[in-house]
Structure formats: structure tokens, C-alpha cells
Design an enzyme around this catalytic site. Structure first.
Site, PDB file in Angstrom:
ATOM      1  N   ASP A   1       0.836  -1.197   0.000  1.00  0.00           N
ATOM      2  CA  ASP A   1       0.000   0.000   0.000  1.00  0.00           C
ATOM      3  C   ASP A   1       0.873   1.251   0.000  1.00  0.00           C
ATOM      4  OD1 ASP A   1      -1.810   2.120   0.584  1.00  0.00           O
ATOM      5  OD2 ASP A   1      -3.152   0.707   1.576  1.00  0.00           O
TER       6      ASP A   1
ATOM      7  N   HIS B   1      -2.567  -0.425  -2.931  1.00  0.00           N
ATOM      8  CA  HIS B   1      -3.774   0.227  -2.446  1.00  0.00           C
ATOM      9  C   HIS B   1      -4.888   0.105  -3.489  1.00  0.00           C
ATOM     10  CE1 HIS B   1      -5.798   3.280   0.085  1.00  0.00           C
ATOM     11  NE2 HIS B   1      -6.271   3.767  -1.050  1.00  0.00           N
TER      12      HIS B   1
END
Length: 233
Positions: free
Chosen positions: A171, A202
């Protein structure tokens, strides 16, 4: 899909919430679907429809209404990203939580509902779903790639309902150190289940998104449906 208006708790105005209803089910649990930084956009609407197809009532409030009502943008252009980040930076998360609590209360009273309601949030909404776990009486809360969740660790001791966290291993908006602090900090909390999805970025479950990963999304969504079914039916 239909639209309703809800009165803000602080009496500052009304905001829209969009509802998707399951077909042929007498009583259903409700899922408050919490937007990303792109508003209640086409991708989020597709996700909400998927919850309705699974037999839940889905309701998505327009959380940016104080800044700009009706935001519906994508992750496809630089201009849209710039607008999304501007909205996120100006967004008052505490007021957003109050709007979500208002939505949650309305969700429990919707025709065809069974009185049970939880939240599922993505990105910014993933953080807000985790905050709802500590600040509301939602029956269940599910966070997809919520950002800065390690900043909420002090609040997590107050959780009294299941919280599921879907975390992207790569992420780019939630640094590895923060993710590690989060995992360590929730290890002994029986209310929280966290799953880390290897090799994805993400927004790996954003329908039609640039970082969509079909395998990780399928696994995460299956876990989500299983938990919602257990708690809301």
C-alpha cells in the site's frame, strides 16, 4: 437505486444517501457503504449493487456534501486525482463520522430491513469504517486498505463488535512501518481480524480501478460476505 435525504446531526443541512435493495427477500441486514476520496462514484455504486445482489440493503451517503455535493470522479486522470486529494484534505473526518452515524441509524429503520446494520469502507472510507468500530454501535465494520489505521490504536480498546481489516502488502498510502505497528497493536484484540494481501497495492478491490487485482479482491470480498452474513442475518 433510489435516493433519500438525511438531516445532519448538527442541523447544518441535508445530505443525500443512495440505496440499493435486494430482490425477493423479506428482511435484510443493511450495509453502509463508505466512499473513497472519489465520492459516491460509479465504482462505489457497482460495489453497492454487489452487496444488494448478495441479499443486503446497501446505503451509500454522500460524505463530501459540505464541500461539493454529488462528487463522482475516477482514478483515471491526474486532474481527478488532484481534485480527490483536495477534497480529502478539506474533509472533516469527525463530521463525516457523525454523518455516518446518522446514516447507520436510518439504515436500521429502512423498509425491508431487519434492524441490523454494519459498515464497509474503502480507502478514506476504510479509515472511517475503523473509526465507526470505535465510535458507533454498528454491528460489524469492515475496512478495505484504510490509511493511517495505526493512529487509531488507542481507540481500538473500546471496540465491542467485529472489525475486519483488509490490508494491501504494498500500500503506497500506508507505509510499511505503520502497517507493522497496526498488526502488532491489534494482535491481542479478539474483536479484530486483519488480513494482509501479498503483492498488491492500495485499492486492489476497487471495481474497474487501475490497481484492481482479481484474485486478492475475490478472496477479500468472500471474507467480507461471510462476515456480513454471519452478523447481519
Amino acid at each position: 437505486m433510489r435516493e433519500i435525504k438525511l438531516q445532519a446531526e448538527d442541523r447544518s443541512g441535508e445530505f443525500s444517501a443512495f440505496i440499493w435493495e435486494p430482490q425477493g427477500k423479506a428482511k435484510a441486514g443493511a450495509v453502509v457503504v463508505i466512499q473513497e476520496i472519489f465520492g459516491v462514484n460509479d465504482s462505489l455504486r457497482e460495489t453497492a449493487q454487489a452487496f444488494a445482489d448478495q441479499g443486503f440493503i446497501a446505503i451509500a451517503p454522500d460524505l463530501f456534501w459540505r464541500l461539493e455535493p454529488g462528487v463522482n470522479i475516477s482514478d483515471k486522470t491526474d486532474a481527478e486525482w488532484q481534485k480527490a486529494f483536495d477534497l480529502m484534505n478539506r474533509f472533516d473526518q469527525d463530521r463525516g463520522i457523525e454523518d455516518l452515524k446518522t446514516t447507520l441509524a436510518a439504515a436500521r429503520e429502512l423498509p425491508g430491513g431487519n434492524g441490523l446494520a454494519g459498515t464497509v469502507g474503502f480507502c478514506l472510507g476504510g479509515r472511517l469504517a475503523a473509526m465507526m468500530a470505535t465510535r458507533s454501535d454498528a454491528d460489524v465494520n469492515i475496512s478495505y486498505y484504510g490509511v493511517g489505521l495505526d493512529e487509531l490504536l488507542d481507540e481500538f480498546d473500546s471496540i465491542e463488535a467485529p472489525l475486519m481489516l483488509h490490508i494491501a502488502e504494498q500500500d503506497e498510502f500506508f507505509p510499511a512501518e505503520g502497517r507493522a505497528r497496526l498488526i502488532d497493536g491489534i494482535e491481542d484484540n479478539d474483536w479484530i481480524d486483519a488480513f494482509v494481501y501479498p503483492g498488491v497495492q492500495h485499492a486492489f478491490a476497487r471495481a474497474g480501478g487501475v490497481h484492481y487485482d482479481a484474485r486478492a479482491a475475490t478472496i477479500a470480498n468472500g471474507r467480507t460476505t461471510e462476515l456480513l452474513s454471519e452478523i447481519l442475518e
